[in-house]
Design a protein around this motif. Structure first.
Motif, mmCIF file in Angstrom:
data_model
loop_
_atom_site.group_PDB
_atom_site.id
_atom_site.type_symbol
_atom_site.label_atom_id
_atom_site.label_comp_id
_atom_site.label_asym_id
_atom_site.label_seq_id
_atom_site.Cartn_x
_atom_site.Cartn_y
_atom_site.Cartn_z
ATOM 1 N N TYR A 161 0.663 -1.312 0.009
ATOM 2 C CA TYR A 161 0.030 0.001 0.003
ATOM 3 C C TYR A 161 1.020 1.288 -0.038
ATOM 4 O O TYR A 161 2.002 1.305 0.623
ATOM 5 N N ARG A 162 0.337 2.259 -0.680
ATOM 6 C CA ARG A 162 0.879 3.637 -0.479
ATOM 7 C C ARG A 162 -0.342 4.526 -0.109
ATOM 8 O O ARG A 162 -1.159 4.779 -0.890
ATOM 9 N N ILE A 163 -0.117 5.128 0.853
ATOM 10 C CA ILE A 163 -1.075 5.905 1.416
ATOM 11 C C ILE A 163 -0.638 7.328 1.112
ATOM 12 O O ILE A 163 0.560 7.977 1.720
ATOM 13 N N SER A 164 -1.473 8.194 0.583
ATOM 14 C CA SER A 164 -0.925 9.611 0.218
ATOM 15 C C SER A 164 -2.237 10.542 0.491
ATOM 16 O O SER A 164 -3.408 10.348 0.429
ATOM 17 N N ALA A 165 -1.572 11.728 1.361
ATOM 18 C CA ALA A 165 -2.584 12.805 1.757
ATOM 19 C C ALA A 165 -1.488 13.915 2.041
ATOM 20 O O ALA A 165 -0.567 13.919 2.429
ATOM 21 N N GLY A 166 -2.360 15.130 1.425
ATOM 22 C CA GLY A 166 -1.643 16.226 2.002
ATOM 23 C C GLY A 166 -0.208 16.455 1.160
ATOM 24 O O GLY A 166 0.483 17.020 1.774
ATOM 25 N N ASP A 189 7.269 0.801 -8.629
ATOM 26 C CA ASP A 189 6.290 1.620 -9.116
ATOM 27 C C ASP A 189 5.577 2.041 -7.709
ATOM 28 O O ASP A 189 5.099 3.350 -7.933
ATOM 29 N N LEU A 190 5.385 1.265 -6.738
ATOM 30 C CA LEU A 190 4.747 1.848 -5.715
ATOM 31 C C LEU A 190 5.127 2.750 -4.860
ATOM 32 O O LEU A 190 4.689 3.677 -4.143
ATOM 33 N N VAL A 191 6.448 2.620 -4.657
ATOM 34 C CA VAL A 191 7.214 3.245 -3.594
ATOM 35 C C VAL A 191 8.194 4.389 -4.126
ATOM 36 O O VAL A 191 8.671 5.330 -3.372
ATOM 37 N N ARG A 192 8.098 4.866 -5.576
ATOM 38 C CA ARG A 192 9.167 5.814 -5.921
ATOM 39 C C ARG A 192 8.793 7.137 -5.509
ATOM 40 O O ARG A 192 7.640 7.541 -5.410
ATOM 41 N N ASP A 193 9.707 7.652 -4.898
ATOM 42 C CA ASP A 193 9.802 9.201 -4.373
ATOM 43 C C ASP A 193 8.709 9.344 -3.248
ATOM 44 O O ASP A 193 8.403 10.263 -2.884
#
Length: 274
Positions: A161-166, A189-193
Protein backbone atom coordinates in the motif's frame (compact mmCIF):
# COMPACT_ATOMS: atom_id res chain seq x y z
CA UNK A 1 -2.14 17.88 6.20
CA UNK A 2 -0.08 15.96 8.73
CA UNK A 3 0.40 12.20 8.56
CA UNK A 4 1.17 10.38 11.79
CA UNK A 5 2.56 6.85 11.57
CA UNK A 6 2.72 4.64 14.67
CA UNK A 7 4.25 1.18 14.96
CA UNK A 8 2.16 -1.06 17.26
CA UNK A 9 3.72 -4.37 16.20
CA UNK A 10 6.94 -4.87 14.22
CA UNK A 11 7.67 -8.59 14.56
CA UNK A 12 7.06 -11.25 11.91
CA UNK A 13 5.91 -14.89 12.04
CA UNK A 14 4.89 -15.07 15.71
CA UNK A 15 4.95 -12.83 18.80
CA UNK A 16 7.96 -12.92 21.11
CA UNK A 17 7.51 -12.25 24.82
CA UNK A 18 11.03 -12.73 26.19
CA UNK A 19 13.44 -10.38 28.00
CA UNK A 20 15.57 -10.45 24.83
CA UNK A 21 12.80 -8.92 22.67
CA UNK A 22 11.73 -5.92 24.74
CA UNK A 23 13.75 -3.09 23.17
CA UNK A 24 12.51 -3.48 19.61
CA UNK A 25 9.22 -5.19 20.45
CA UNK A 26 7.67 -8.62 20.22
CA UNK A 27 4.15 -7.98 18.88
CA UNK A 28 3.34 -8.91 15.28
CA UNK A 29 2.54 -6.57 12.43
CA UNK A 30 0.27 -3.59 13.04
CA UNK A 31 0.85 0.01 11.94
CA UNK A 32 -1.53 2.96 12.06
CA UNK A 33 -1.61 6.01 9.81
CA UNK A 34 -3.63 9.04 10.95
CA UNK A 35 -4.38 11.54 8.20
CA UNK A 36 -7.07 14.14 7.66
CA UNK A 37 -9.26 12.81 10.44
CA UNK A 38 -9.02 9.25 9.11
CA UNK A 39 -7.43 6.32 10.94
CA UNK A 40 -5.94 3.66 8.68
CA UNK A 41 -4.82 0.38 10.21
CA UNK A 42 -2.26 -1.73 8.38
CA UNK A 43 -2.63 -5.39 9.42
CA UNK A 44 -4.12 -6.96 12.52
CA UNK A 45 -1.27 -8.73 14.29
CA UNK A 46 -0.96 -8.80 18.07
CA UNK A 47 0.02 -5.11 18.04
CA UNK A 48 -3.63 -4.36 17.23
CA UNK A 49 -4.49 -4.95 20.90
CA UNK A 50 -2.63 -1.82 22.01
CA UNK A 51 -3.89 0.23 19.06
CA UNK A 52 -7.44 -0.69 20.02
CA UNK A 53 -6.95 0.66 23.53
CA UNK A 54 -5.51 3.89 22.09
CA UNK A 55 -8.52 4.38 19.80
CA UNK A 56 -11.00 3.79 22.64
CA UNK A 57 -9.15 6.16 24.96
CA UNK A 58 -9.22 8.89 22.30
CA UNK A 59 -12.89 8.44 21.41
CA UNK A 60 -12.25 7.39 17.81
CA UNK A 61 -15.49 6.19 16.21
CA UNK A 62 -14.23 4.53 13.03
CA UNK A 63 -11.25 3.22 11.10
CA UNK A 64 -10.21 1.57 7.85
CA UNK A 65 -8.16 -1.64 8.01
CA UNK A 66 -5.95 -2.55 5.05
CA UNK A 67 -4.67 -6.13 5.10
CA UNK A 68 -1.35 -7.00 3.47
CA UNK A 69 -2.47 -10.65 3.64
CA UNK A 70 -4.15 -12.98 6.09
CA UNK A 71 -1.50 -15.35 7.41
CA UNK A 72 -1.97 -15.99 11.12
CA UNK A 73 0.62 -13.50 12.40
CA UNK A 74 -1.20 -10.68 10.59
CA UNK A 75 -4.77 -11.42 11.80
CA UNK A 76 -4.31 -12.96 15.25
CA UNK A 77 -4.87 -9.67 17.09
CA UNK A 78 -8.30 -9.02 15.60
CA UNK A 79 -10.45 -10.86 18.20
CA UNK A 80 -8.83 -8.67 20.88
CA UNK A 81 -9.40 -5.34 19.09
CA UNK A 82 -11.53 -3.46 21.64
CA UNK A 83 -13.34 -1.13 19.20
CA UNK A 84 -14.74 -4.15 17.35
CA UNK A 85 -16.83 -4.90 20.45
CA UNK A 86 -18.35 -1.39 20.60
CA UNK A 87 -21.64 -0.88 18.78
CA UNK A 88 -20.95 2.74 17.83
CA UNK A 89 -17.67 1.90 16.07
CA UNK A 90 -17.50 1.54 12.27
CA UNK A 91 -14.77 -0.54 10.67
CA UNK A 92 -14.07 -1.08 6.97
CA UNK A 93 -11.75 -4.02 6.24
CA UNK A 94 -10.05 -4.36 2.84
CA UNK A 95 -7.96 -7.16 1.31
CA UNK A 96 -6.55 -7.47 -2.20
CA UNK A 97 -5.74 -11.18 -2.40
CA UNK A 98 -8.93 -13.07 -1.51
CA UNK A 99 -11.60 -12.14 -4.08
CA UNK A 100 -11.30 -15.57 -5.71
CA UNK A 101 -10.67 -17.44 -2.46
CA UNK A 102 -13.72 -16.92 -0.29
CA UNK A 103 -13.23 -13.25 0.56
CA UNK A 104 -11.72 -11.51 3.57
CA UNK A 105 -14.80 -11.87 5.76
CA UNK A 106 -14.59 -15.65 5.57
CA UNK A 107 -10.99 -15.60 6.83
CA UNK A 108 -11.81 -13.41 9.83
CA UNK A 109 -14.85 -15.56 10.60
CA UNK A 110 -12.86 -18.79 10.35
CA UNK A 111 -10.31 -17.81 12.99
CA UNK A 112 -13.18 -17.02 15.39
CA UNK A 113 -15.22 -20.17 14.93
CA UNK A 114 -15.71 -22.93 17.47
CA UNK A 115 -13.50 -24.64 18.65
CA UNK A 116 -10.70 -22.23 17.63
CA UNK A 117 -12.21 -19.23 19.46
CA UNK A 118 -15.12 -19.12 21.93
CA UNK A 119 -16.96 -16.12 20.42
CA UNK A 120 -17.90 -15.81 16.76
CA UNK A 121 -17.30 -12.86 14.46
CA UNK A 122 -21.08 -12.31 14.25
CA UNK A 123 -21.15 -11.48 17.97
CA UNK A 124 -18.85 -8.48 17.56
CA UNK A 125 -20.93 -5.34 18.10
CA UNK A 126 -19.18 -2.91 15.74
CA UNK A 127 -20.63 -2.03 12.35
CA UNK A 128 -18.15 -3.86 10.12
CA UNK A 129 -17.94 -3.93 6.33
CA UNK A 130 -15.65 -6.27 4.40
CA UNK A 131 -14.30 -5.34 0.98
CA UNK A 132 -12.38 -7.49 -1.51
CA UNK A 133 -10.43 -5.87 -4.34
CA UNK A 134 -7.65 -6.84 -6.73
CA UNK A 135 -4.11 -5.82 -5.81
CA UNK A 136 -3.25 -3.02 -8.22
CA UNK A 137 -6.57 -1.22 -7.76
CA UNK A 138 -6.67 2.30 -6.31
CA UNK A 139 -8.70 3.05 -3.17
CA UNK A 140 -9.95 6.22 -1.50
CA UNK A 141 -10.38 6.55 2.28
CA UNK A 142 -12.67 9.37 3.36
CA UNK A 143 -12.50 12.44 1.15
CA UNK A 144 -8.80 13.10 0.97
CA UNK A 145 -6.68 9.99 1.53
CA UNK A 146 -5.65 8.14 -1.61
CA UNK A 147 -4.34 4.58 -1.49
CA UNK A 148 -2.39 2.95 -4.29
CA UNK A 149 -1.97 -0.82 -4.11
CA UNK A 150 0.39 -3.38 -5.65
CA UNK A 151 0.67 -7.14 -5.81
CA UNK A 152 3.55 -8.54 -3.74
CA UNK A 153 5.53 -11.77 -4.06
CA UNK A 154 4.35 -13.91 -1.14
CA UNK A 155 2.82 -17.39 -0.73
CA UNK A 156 -1.01 -17.16 -0.99
CA UNK A 157 -0.70 -13.55 -2.17
CA UNK A 158 -0.11 -10.19 -0.49
CA UNK A 159 -0.71 -6.51 -1.16
CA UNK A 160 1.48 -3.46 -0.70
CA UNK A 161 0.00 0.00 0.00
CA UNK A 162 0.94 3.62 -0.65
CA UNK A 163 -1.09 6.03 1.47
CA UNK A 164 -1.03 9.63 0.22
CA UNK A 165 -2.55 12.77 1.71
CA UNK A 166 -1.59 16.43 1.78
CA UNK A 167 1.38 15.88 -0.51
CA UNK A 168 2.93 13.24 1.77
CA UNK A 169 3.14 9.49 1.24
CA UNK A 170 3.77 6.38 3.35
CA UNK A 171 4.36 2.94 1.80
CA UNK A 172 3.76 -0.35 3.59
CA UNK A 173 5.50 -3.25 1.84
CA UNK A 174 5.30 -6.51 3.75
CA UNK A 175 5.30 -9.56 3.32
CA UNK A 176 7.24 -9.83 0.07
CA UNK A 177 10.21 -11.68 -1.41
CA UNK A 178 12.56 -9.79 -3.70
CA UNK A 179 14.09 -11.05 -6.93
CA UNK A 180 17.87 -11.33 -6.46
CA UNK A 181 19.78 -9.18 -8.88
CA UNK A 182 16.85 -7.02 -9.97
CA UNK A 183 14.21 -4.78 -8.42
CA UNK A 184 10.59 -5.90 -8.23
CA UNK A 185 8.79 -3.55 -10.68
CA UNK A 186 5.56 -3.65 -8.64
CA UNK A 187 7.41 -2.46 -5.54
CA UNK A 188 9.44 0.15 -7.39
CA UNK A 189 6.35 1.66 -8.99
CA UNK A 190 4.59 1.75 -5.62
CA UNK A 191 7.33 3.38 -3.55
CA UNK A 192 9.09 5.74 -5.96
CA UNK A 193 9.70 9.17 -4.37
CA UNK A 194 7.72 8.24 -1.23
CA UNK A 195 8.48 10.04 2.01
CA UNK A 196 8.47 6.79 4.01
CA UNK A 197 8.80 3.12 3.06
CA UNK A 198 8.13 0.40 5.64
CA UNK A 199 9.68 -2.76 4.20
CA UNK A 200 9.85 -6.48 4.97
CA UNK A 201 13.43 -6.94 6.18
CA UNK A 202 13.10 -10.32 7.90
CA UNK A 203 16.56 -11.56 6.87
CA UNK A 204 20.00 -10.39 5.87
CA UNK A 205 21.22 -11.15 2.34
CA UNK A 206 23.44 -13.88 3.76
CA UNK A 207 20.62 -15.51 5.74
CA UNK A 208 18.33 -15.35 2.73
CA UNK A 209 20.87 -17.11 0.50
CA UNK A 210 21.41 -19.84 3.12
CA UNK A 211 18.04 -21.57 2.99
CA UNK A 212 15.33 -18.87 2.99
CA UNK A 213 14.72 -18.59 -0.75
CA UNK A 214 11.06 -19.14 -1.48
CA UNK A 215 9.89 -18.34 2.06
CA UNK A 216 8.23 -15.10 0.96
CA UNK A 217 10.40 -12.52 2.75
CA UNK A 218 13.11 -10.01 1.92
CA UNK A 219 16.23 -8.50 3.50
CA UNK A 220 17.35 -5.25 5.08
CA UNK A 221 20.00 -4.83 2.39
CA UNK A 222 17.27 -5.05 -0.28
CA UNK A 223 15.28 -2.43 1.64
CA UNK A 224 18.23 -0.06 1.30
CA UNK A 225 18.76 -0.88 -2.38
CA UNK A 226 15.09 -0.18 -3.14
CA UNK A 227 15.13 2.99 -1.05
CA UNK A 228 18.17 4.34 -2.86
CA UNK A 229 17.01 3.35 -6.35
CA UNK A 230 13.48 4.70 -5.78
CA UNK A 231 14.54 7.93 -4.05
CA UNK A 232 12.63 7.16 -0.87
CA UNK A 233 12.93 9.75 1.88
CA UNK A 234 13.31 7.29 4.74
CA UNK A 235 13.29 3.49 5.00
CA UNK A 236 12.00 1.61 8.05
CA UNK A 237 13.22 -1.96 8.51
CA UNK A 238 10.20 -4.04 9.56
CA UNK A 239 8.79 -7.56 10.16
CA UNK A 240 11.72 -8.65 12.32
CA UNK A 241 12.60 -12.34 12.51
CA UNK A 242 11.66 -13.83 15.92
CA UNK A 243 15.24 -15.14 16.17
CA UNK A 244 16.51 -11.56 16.07
CA UNK A 245 16.98 -10.59 19.72
CA UNK A 246 17.56 -7.00 20.82
CA UNK A 247 21.33 -7.48 20.57
CA UNK A 248 21.05 -8.76 17.03
CA UNK A 249 18.64 -5.99 16.04
CA UNK A 250 21.06 -3.40 17.41
CA UNK A 251 23.84 -4.93 15.32
CA UNK A 252 21.64 -4.82 12.21
CA UNK A 253 20.85 -1.18 12.92
CA UNK A 254 24.55 -0.31 13.14
CA UNK A 255 25.30 -2.18 9.90
CA UNK A 256 22.37 -0.66 8.05
CA UNK A 257 23.11 2.91 9.06
CA UNK A 258 26.74 2.46 8.06
CA UNK A 259 25.46 1.71 4.56
CA UNK A 260 22.83 4.49 4.39
CA UNK A 261 21.91 7.11 6.96
CA UNK A 262 18.27 7.26 5.81
CA UNK A 263 17.37 3.87 7.29
CA UNK A 264 15.81 3.19 10.71
CA UNK A 265 14.86 0.00 12.54
CA UNK A 266 11.14 0.08 13.34
CA UNK A 267 10.49 -0.30 17.07
CA UNK A 268 7.22 -1.00 18.79
CA UNK A 269 5.75 2.28 20.03
CA UNK A 270 7.74 4.43 17.61
CA UNK A 271 5.73 7.30 16.09
CA UNK A 272 6.72 9.57 13.20
CA UNK A 273 4.98 12.68 11.89
CA UNK A 274 5.14 13.98 8.34
Amino acid sequence: MELKVTFWGVRGSFPCATPQHMLYGGNTSCVSVEAGGEVIILDAGTGLWQLGKYLVANGVQGATMLMSHTHTDHIIGFPFFAPAWIGSFHLDIFAGHLRDNGGVRSVFAEQMRDPIFPVSLSHMAANMSFHDFEAGDDLVVGNSVHVKTARLNHPNGATGYRISAGGRSVCYVTDTEHYPGRRDPNVMDLVRDADVMIYDSTYSDDEYARGRVGWGHSTWEEAIRIGQDANVGRVYIFHHDPDNTDDKMAAIERQARAVWDRVTIAREGMAIEL
